[in-house]
Scaffold this active site. Structure first.
Site, short mmCIF file in Angstrom:
data_model
loop_
_atom_site.label_atom_id
_atom_site.label_comp_id
_atom_site.label_asym_id
_atom_site.label_seq_id
_atom_site.Cartn_x
_atom_site.Cartn_y
_atom_site.Cartn_z
N VAL A 299 2.13 -1.03 8.36
CA VAL A 299 2.91 -0.70 7.17
C VAL A 299 2.90 -1.87 6.18
O VAL A 299 3.09 -1.68 4.97
CB VAL A 299 4.35 -0.35 7.58
CG1 VAL A 299 5.08 -1.55 8.17
CG2 VAL A 299 5.14 0.23 6.41
N LYS A 300 2.67 -3.08 6.66
CA LYS A 300 2.75 -4.27 5.81
C LYS A 300 1.60 -4.37 4.81
O LYS A 300 1.66 -5.15 3.86
CB LYS A 300 2.79 -5.53 6.68
CG LYS A 300 4.01 -5.63 7.57
CD LYS A 300 5.28 -5.77 6.76
CE LYS A 300 6.47 -6.08 7.64
NZ LYS A 300 7.70 -6.30 6.87
#
Length: 508
Positions: A79-80
């Protein structure tokens, strides 16, 4: 356990100042179609699939519909990627990052670093990533492959310790010409990337009808950004934060409430409150531990076919607990942050789980010695060195005794760590110490050990030696809470012991 959030005026005021998201510049992608060709890999970030979960919700007796937001399918594996790319774009637009000149420096638990290294590789920036030693070698190897430079810091260092990844990154950013610290913990682009992207995707997939969203808390940009957008369109939706024991994100007022000092799950929890955290939009917190989190991560892989990481297990375990309150036809979305790649030598390894008592020891009925208890016969004696000694003194003792390691003891004679030349070299190479420092900075505090008081078996020793060069043997005294060092065991020691035992069994 679930924890209701108590808001206060100070927190609300700070949150309003930081999270004035509506008035910030927005980047919203089209959600109903894919391009045939993308300009580069960075344009593939986002638009991750939402997948219905079947087996785990059924096994847990949940009545609601449960869906997984598969953030581990982003190109960098987590997700980063979203916030890394958004922070880089914003810094370029405002002139903070200058192509061909600027150097990106960032403290991270790994995934933001990978996202930044991905962006740096495509855009041509030098990238320096500072991360704690606890983080997996797979993350480090991925970062190196992307061209990033790595600095490792002690896992146990508090965030404001000069040796922590955050403080080391700040120091490097001041010392290196043209260095830029994007600072994911306090960068508005962190929650904004999820306000514009992740939340919009969830709402689009669910036709603006979602009853609960469960997200693990790390820098907290994901949960805060998603929550702000979801609350605008689905005001009754419950936002549930997942936080490990040992972290204060859920309850900063209870900093000393937990005995947990270090937890194995990577990427969630902190010992400080990031600016990207807005607790006012989080309705409930669920606290998690390593064992249940990693067990659930393995279930997600085996039962749902989702090749995700340990923090996904934390989020899923928290979602199962929170979703028990939901009724039939209600919808719960759980965000799975990163993928299996980062943990192949960690919780994906049965030996690693068994060594930490997260999984029952493998049975070997065909090996008569497997269940035999460890005794001092198999142990090599070890020299102790005082925790207050100097690095020079410890190295001299190591050389004099031609030993691979020393056990470090406190003033009471209890083991506090292990000293090896290899770790000293790593610390020196990684710029986190100097040869005149006290021994404290060079102690390995996470190592493989067995306690004779717990009656460990030779089988457990063997499983530990599958993944470690040596195992420390201690004997604890529960009345004094001390662990006295007995020695250490190598594969050669165990083989010799087994061989001698066979001779005795054969009457030789």
């Amino acid at each position: 356990m679930s924890i209701n959030v108590e808001t206060n005026n100070t927190v609300e005021s700070a949150a309003r100042k930081f999270f004035n998201l509506k008035e910030m510049p927005h980047i919203v992608k089209t959600l109903d179609r894919n391009q045939k060709i993308y300009g580069d890999i960075l344009n593939v970030i986002g638009n991750t699939p939402l997948v219905r979960l079947t087996n785990i919700p059924k096994d847990e007796g949940l009545k609601c519909e449960m869906y997984a937001k598969c953030e581990f399918l982003n190109p960098g594996g987590s997700v980063k990627d979203r916030i890394a790319y958004r922070m880089v774009l914003n810094a370029e637009q405002n002139g903070t990052l200058k192509p061909g000149k600027s150097v990106i420096v960032e403290p991270t638990s790994g995934n933001t670093g990978i996202g930044l290294a991905l962006a740096a590789a495509v855009k041509g920036y030098r990238c320096i990533i500072v991360l704690p030693e606890k983080m997996s070698d797979e993350k480090v190897n991925t970062l190196v492959a992307l061209g990033a430079e790595i600095v490792r810091t002690p896992t146990e260092a508090a965030w404001d310790d000069p040796e922590s990844n955050i403080m080391v990154a700040r120091r490097l950013a001041k010392e290196i010409p043209d260095a830029v610290l994007l600072d994911q913990y306090n960068n508005p682009c962190n929650p904004l990337a999820h306000y514009d992207g992740t939340a919009e995707e969830i709402l689009w997939s669910m036709d603006d009808k979602v009853d609960m969203v469960v997200i693990g808390a790390g820098t907290c940009g994901t949960i805060s950004g998603v929550a702000h957008k979801i609350k605008e369109r689905c005001p009754t939706c419950q936002i549930v934060g997942v936080d490990p024991y040992g972290s204060i994100l859920a309850q900063p007022e209870e900093l000393n409430a937990s005995d947990v000092q270090v937890y194995e799950v990577e990427g969630i929890g902190y010992d400080f409150l990031p600016g990207a955290l807005d607790r006012t939009v989080i309705d409930k917190w669920v606290k998690t531990d390593d064992k249940t989190s990693l067990e659930m991560a393995r279930r997600l892989i085996k039962d749902e076919g989702l090749l995700c990481g340990g923090s996904s297990g934390s989020a899923m375990w928290g979602a199962v607990q929170a979703a028990r309150s939901l009724k039939e036809s209600q919808k719960c979305v759980v965000l799975l942050p990163d993928n299996i790649r980062n943990y192949m030598t960690k919780f994906i390894s049965d030996q690693w789980l068994e060594a930490r008592d997260f999984k029952p020891l493998l049975k070997k009925e065909n090996l008569p010695w497997w269940e035999t208890l460890v005794t001092t016969d198999v142990v090599q004696p070890v020299k102790n060195v005082s925790q207050s000694s100097s690095l020079t003194d410890a190295l001299a003792i190591l050389k004099e005794n031609r030993a691979p390691l020393l056990t470090v003891v406190n003033e009471k004679g209890s083991v506090v760590g292990v000293f090896t030349a290899d770790n000293v070299r790593r610390r020196l190479v990684n710029l986190t110490g100097c040869s005149s420092d006290r021994l404290d900075k060079y102690i390995v505090k996470k190592y493989y050990k067995v306690d004779l008081a717990n009656k460990p078996t030779l089988g457990l020793l063997s499983r530990m030696l599958d993944i470690a060069p040596h195992v420390i043997v201690v004997e604890s005294d529960k009345s004094t809470n001390m662990q006295r060092p007995i020695g250490f065991v190598t594969s050669e020691d165990l083989l010799s012991h087994i061989s001698t035992g066979k001779k005795h069994m054969n009457g030789n």
